[in-house]
Write an enzyme that holds these catalytic residues in place. Structure first.
Site, PDB file in Angstrom:
ATOM      1  N   TYR A  79      14.754  79.700  25.415  1.00 12.81           N
ATOM      2  CA  TYR A  79      14.831  78.284  25.028  1.00 12.81           C
ATOM      3  C   TYR A  79      15.809  78.090  23.874  1.00 12.81           C
ATOM      4  O   TYR A  79      16.678  77.218  23.923  1.00 12.81           O
ATOM      5  CB  TYR A  79      13.422  77.822  24.661  1.00 12.81           C
ATOM      6  CG  TYR A  79      13.314  76.576  23.829  1.00 12.81           C
ATOM      7  CD1 TYR A  79      13.461  75.316  24.390  1.00 12.81           C
ATOM      8  CD2 TYR A  79      12.985  76.649  22.473  1.00 12.81           C
ATOM      9  CE1 TYR A  79      13.311  74.162  23.628  1.00 12.81           C
ATOM     10  CE2 TYR A  79      12.831  75.508  21.705  1.00 12.81           C
ATOM     11  CZ  TYR A  79      12.990  74.275  22.290  1.00 12.81           C
ATOM     12  OH  TYR A  79      12.836  73.145  21.536  1.00 12.81           O
ATOM     13  N   HIS A  82      19.317  78.492  25.110  1.00 10.56           N
ATOM     14  CA  HIS A  82      19.724  77.677  26.252  1.00 10.56           C
ATOM     15  C   HIS A  82      20.715  76.593  25.798  1.00 10.56           C
ATOM     16  O   HIS A  82      20.498  75.929  24.783  1.00 10.56           O
ATOM     17  CB  HIS A  82      18.493  77.027  26.896  1.00 10.56           C
ATOM     18  CG  HIS A  82      18.763  76.457  28.242  1.00 10.56           C
ATOM     19  ND1 HIS A  82      19.429  75.254  28.422  1.00 10.56           N
ATOM     20  CD2 HIS A  82      18.474  76.915  29.482  1.00 10.56           C
ATOM     21  CE1 HIS A  82      19.520  74.998  29.711  1.00 10.56           C
ATOM     22  NE2 HIS A  82      18.948  75.994  30.378  1.00 10.56           N
TER      23      HIS A  82
END
Length: 110
Positions: A79, A82
């Protein structure tokens, strides 16, 4: 399993206080952008948010809480790296007066 291991659900908590100049409309856009990451970042499984409603007055100036659920600590790493999160963070973080981030693995006593 030791806390912080790679397996199992991990909660990512962000406590935030926004700068005074952030309008309610802008805040709504930011929260919608944060929530939209669930559909873009595969390891991000859920998102919830709210404002402080405590009567204890121990919030230390934090007004909002954002909770994201991930499949693992590795999922949080995915995450953070990303591109959609990086792009969002570049917009979100500058409007914060202060922030506190905690990642934890939920456990129960029994």
């Amino acid at each position: 399993m030791a806390a912080g291991g790679g397996d199992g659900v991990v909660k990512h908590i962000l406590l935030a206080r926004f700068k005074d100049e952030v309008t309610p409309e802008r805040l709504d856009q930011l929260i919608r952008g944060y929530a939209a990451l669930v559909g873009v970042v595969p390891s991000m499984k859920a998102f919830h948010w709210g404002t402080d409603v405590s009567i204890e007055n121990m919030h230390q100036g934090f007004t909002h809480v954002f909770e994201s659920t991930f499949e693992s600590t590795e999922g949080i790493k995915e995450y953070i790296e990303h591109p959609a999160h990086v792009e969002f963070a570049n917009v979100f973080l500058p409007v914060l007066e202060k922030a506190l981030i905690i990642d934890y693995k939920p456990t129960s006593v029994n």
